[in-house]
Design an enzyme around this catalytic site. Sequence first.
Site, PDB file in Angstrom:
ATOM      1  N   LYS A 169       0.852  -1.198   0.000  1.00  0.00           N
ATOM      2  CA  LYS A 169       0.000   0.000   0.000  1.00  0.00           C
ATOM      3  C   LYS A 169       0.886   1.245   0.000  1.00  0.00           C
ATOM      4  O   LYS A 169       1.653   1.488   0.936  1.00  0.00           O
ATOM      5  CB  LYS A 169      -0.900   0.027   1.231  1.00  0.00           C
ATOM      6  CG  LYS A 169      -1.845   1.225   1.194  1.00  0.00           C
ATOM      7  CD  LYS A 169      -2.142   1.756   2.572  1.00  0.00           C
ATOM      8  CE  LYS A 169      -2.807   3.108   2.526  1.00  0.00           C
ATOM      9  NZ  LYS A 169      -1.929   4.206   2.072  1.00  0.00           N
ATOM     10  N   GLU A 243       7.863  -0.507  12.014  1.00  0.00           N
ATOM     11  CA  GLU A 243       8.967   0.462  11.991  1.00  0.00           C
ATOM     12  C   GLU A 243       8.322   1.816  12.215  1.00  0.00           C
ATOM     13  O   GLU A 243       7.611   2.311  11.335  1.00  0.00           O
ATOM     14  CB  GLU A 243       9.674   0.452  10.624  1.00  0.00           C
ATOM     15  CG  GLU A 243      10.244  -0.889  10.204  1.00  0.00           C
ATOM     16  CD  GLU A 243      11.539  -1.239  10.925  1.00  0.00           C
ATOM     17  OE1 GLU A 243      12.044  -0.390  11.686  1.00  0.00           O
ATOM     18  OE2 GLU A 243      12.018  -2.358  10.740  1.00  0.00           O
ATOM     19  N   CYS A 278      12.576   9.136  10.179  1.00  0.00           N
ATOM     20  CA  CYS A 278      12.364   8.568  11.520  1.00  0.00           C
ATOM     21  C   CYS A 278      13.661   8.521  12.308  1.00  0.00           C
ATOM     22  O   CYS A 278      13.640   8.512  13.524  1.00  0.00           O
ATOM     23  CB  CYS A 278      11.782   7.174  11.378  1.00  0.00           C
ATOM     24  SG  CYS A 278      12.678   6.227  10.156  1.00  0.00           S
ATOM     25  N   GLU A 379       8.065  13.743  18.228  1.00  0.00           N
ATOM     26  CA  GLU A 379       8.643  13.679  16.890  1.00  0.00           C
ATOM     27  C   GLU A 379       8.046  14.810  16.054  1.00  0.00           C
ATOM     28  O   GLU A 379       6.842  14.877  15.863  1.00  0.00           O
ATOM     29  CB  GLU A 379       8.305  12.327  16.246  1.00  0.00           C
ATOM     30  CG  GLU A 379       8.966  12.154  14.902  1.00  0.00           C
ATOM     31  CD  GLU A 379       8.662  10.810  14.269  1.00  0.00           C
ATOM     32  OE1 GLU A 379       7.486  10.389  14.295  1.00  0.00           O
ATOM     33  OE2 GLU A 379       9.592  10.193  13.744  1.00  0.00           O
TER      34      GLU A 379
HETATM   35  P1  NAD Z   1       1.231   7.350   9.095  1.00  0.00           P
HETATM   36  O1  NAD Z   1       1.303   6.420  10.250  1.00  0.00           O
HETATM   37  O2  NAD Z   1       0.232   8.428   9.128  1.00  0.00           O
HETATM   38  O3  NAD Z   1       0.942   6.526   7.747  1.00  0.00           O
HETATM   39  C1  NAD Z   1       1.769   5.489   7.320  1.00  0.00           C
HETATM   40  C2  NAD Z   1       0.988   4.597   6.377  1.00  0.00           C
HETATM   41  O4  NAD Z   1      -0.045   3.958   7.126  1.00  0.00           O
HETATM   42  C3  NAD Z   1       0.302   5.334   5.221  1.00  0.00           C
HETATM   43  O5  NAD Z   1       0.335   4.534   4.073  1.00  0.00           O
HETATM   44  C4  NAD Z   1      -1.127   5.462   5.732  1.00  0.00           C
HETATM   45  O6  NAD Z   1      -2.071   5.562   4.691  1.00  0.00           O
HETATM   46  C5  NAD Z   1      -1.283   4.170   6.483  1.00  0.00           C
HETATM   47  N1  NAD Z   1      -2.324   4.177   7.520  1.00  0.00           N
HETATM   48  C6  NAD Z   1      -2.817   5.241   8.188  1.00  0.00           C
HETATM   49  N2  NAD Z   1      -3.788   4.841   9.037  1.00  0.00           N
HETATM   50  C7  NAD Z   1      -3.886   3.499   8.915  1.00  0.00           C
HETATM   51  C8  NAD Z   1      -4.694   2.502   9.538  1.00  0.00           C
HETATM   52  N3  NAD Z   1      -5.599   2.805  10.468  1.00  0.00           N
HETATM   53  N4  NAD Z   1      -4.516   1.209   9.174  1.00  0.00           N
HETATM   54  C9  NAD Z   1      -3.585   0.878   8.250  1.00  0.00           C
HETATM   55  N5  NAD Z   1      -2.811   1.773   7.618  1.00  0.00           N
HETATM   56  C10 NAD Z   1      -2.944   3.072   7.954  1.00  0.00           C
HETATM   57  O7  NAD Z   1       2.719   7.896   8.892  1.00  0.00           O
HETATM   58  P2  NAD Z   1       3.220   8.963   7.811  1.00  0.00           P
HETATM   59  O8  NAD Z   1       2.765  10.293   8.262  1.00  0.00           O
HETATM   60  O9  NAD Z   1       2.911   8.492   6.444  1.00  0.00           O
HETATM   61  O10 NAD Z   1       4.810   8.831   7.996  1.00  0.00           O
HETATM   62  C11 NAD Z   1       5.496   9.490   8.984  1.00  0.00           C
HETATM   63  C12 NAD Z   1       5.763   8.579  10.160  1.00  0.00           C
HETATM   64  O11 NAD Z   1       6.404   7.387   9.738  1.00  0.00           O
HETATM   65  C13 NAD Z   1       6.688   9.197  11.174  1.00  0.00           C
HETATM   66  O12 NAD Z   1       6.219   8.954  12.478  1.00  0.00           O
HETATM   67  C14 NAD Z   1       7.992   8.467  10.954  1.00  0.00           C
HETATM   68  O13 NAD Z   1       8.854   8.432  12.066  1.00  0.00           O
HETATM   69  C15 NAD Z   1       7.523   7.119  10.568  1.00  0.00           C
HETATM   70  N6  NAD Z   1       8.565   6.416   9.809  1.00  0.00           N
HETATM   71  C16 NAD Z   1       9.232   5.395  10.399  1.00  0.00           C
HETATM   72  C17 NAD Z   1      10.253   4.748   9.722  1.00  0.00           C
HETATM   73  C18 NAD Z   1      11.022   3.633  10.358  1.00  0.00           C
HETATM   74  O14 NAD Z   1      11.683   2.906   9.628  1.00  0.00           O
HETATM   75  N7  NAD Z   1      11.006   3.460  11.661  1.00  0.00           N
HETATM   76  C19 NAD Z   1      10.573   5.141   8.428  1.00  0.00           C
HETATM   77  C20 NAD Z   1       9.869   6.179   7.855  1.00  0.00           C
HETATM   78  C21 NAD Z   1       8.854   6.812   8.551  1.00  0.00           C
END
Ligand code: NAD
Length: 477
Positions: A169, A243, A278, A379
């Site tokens: 996704k 992650e 992140c 964050e």
């Molecule tokens: P997010 O959690 O809002 O969304 C991430 C993904 O999850 C998107 O594709 C979103 O559509 C989906 N999503 C949202 N709600 C959902 C649900 N209820 N069920 C299933 N999927 C759902 O995060 P974001 O704003 O896209 O990304 C930023 C965040 O990601 C930051 O907190 C960052 O630290 C984290 N991040 C972590 C890593 C890592 O490797 N640890 C890497 C990159 C980003």
Amino acid sequence: MHIGGQWVPAVSGETLEVITPTDRDVVIATTPRAGAEDADRAVAAARAAFPAWAALPFTERQRALLRIADSLEEAVEDLATLTALDTGNAIRTQARPEALNLVACFRYFAGVAGEVKGTVLPTADGQLQYTRRQPLGVVAGILPWNSPLMIAGFKVPGALAAGNTMVLKAAEDAPLTILELARICAEHLPDGVLNVVTGYGAEIGEALVVHPDVDKVSFTGSTLVGHQVAAKAGARLAHSSLELGGKSPCIVDADSCTDEVVEQVLLASRFARQSQSCTTGSRLFLHSSIHDEFLDKLVARTKQLVVGDPREESTDIGCIINAKQWDRVQGYIEDGLSQEGVVVAYDGRPDLQVGPPGFYHAPMILTQVSNDWRIAREEIFGPVLAVIPWTESEEVVAMANDSHYGLAAFVFSKDLDRALGMAHRIDSGWVQVNQGGGQVVGQSYGGMKTSGIGRELSLEGMLEGFTQIKQVNVKLS
Ligand code: NAD
């Protein structure tokens, strides 16, 4: 979307507009707004493809991954340009390295595909007891918007090398490079082995997490959503790995006030990625004896960084993803200033804080911050560095660990005993010593505490995250 080897719209026919962070008024694409019926379709395609893909000799999966790597390598410039347009990441400092990293990930996991193997136990005569490592089945990979191709590289080739099939996704804010990845992979994979869907997290994302025929959810995103994903996958006893977010400490010792360390601290700050990473070293702990001198050097270098169009080679720092995130970053800066923090970089350059039509934001360094302020605890996911002084190593390790996150950490000290002493006591999944970049393909990548569960990017990550063990005990006649 790409499902079962076909380009398809959402069953509902609904679409989402994708804007570029370089100009909020420009719609660069529309993508399907997928829902539960699309999840059914994509999971069914992955399930149908699974038995044949899993049954292939690993060398066949390896060949497919290597061919994909070659095709991705030929497309690196296109992928980098698309990443810049879609995510706002600057082409030279971030977007191109991400595309190259994806190529390296496909080659790495092709290389270790033959390591999906079992063990033979010592037995009495007349017994053969062995284990097999088998793929989990259908893996749902859920991606964030900050570095979609790089994070796809952590998930897709490892899952496929181990014999799983996937539904991936893409994030609603930056789906285009992942659709391009689907197109390139489709040239080399049987239909249904990799399916790519688009749409909102609360719709298609959640539909995949709760889908009874998804065996594993590999999620990268915020800690908030990670909690929900783990709870929902756990409720039906599906595998999940997470992650998540971070608030990583970057510690500079008294002996490390050099230009070289300043460069590495800049890398750790991830300013070149608008700090939308992140693993951003967003809490900078400077030893009090070098605090002012180091800060002067850091501020001078930060002011040289070029904030601009992410497609230009001369740009160091591109755009923040969208208006919501831009406003959020501003909110944190205002909060820090209201608590008597002092902005030292770009003070007096309000032009570089101007958002629309592109979401540009100059990096901000705030000093005189306390480790218990919001800007030091939450964050931000934007270019805001909180500077905190320290004197004793016990004290700085305690401050570093005073966070519910535990993703990355950076320690700079010429005294290696002291540096490693701190590195071993910091509760983070990844600690870098005397460097700020330095991620290597093959390292075990993942977080402690609320930064996540599980590891990716490595052989261990592939074995633990994308396979399960079967024990076979045989009585020989
Ligand atoms: P997010 O959690 O809002 O969304 C991430 C993904 O999850 C998107 O594709 C979103 O559509 C989906 N999503 C949202 N709600 C959902 C649900 N209820 N069920 C299933 N999927 C759902 O995060 P974001 O704003 O896209 O990304 C930023 C965040 O990601 C930051 O907190 C960052 O630290 C984290 N991040 C972590 C890593 C890592 O490797 N640890 C890497 C990159 C980003």
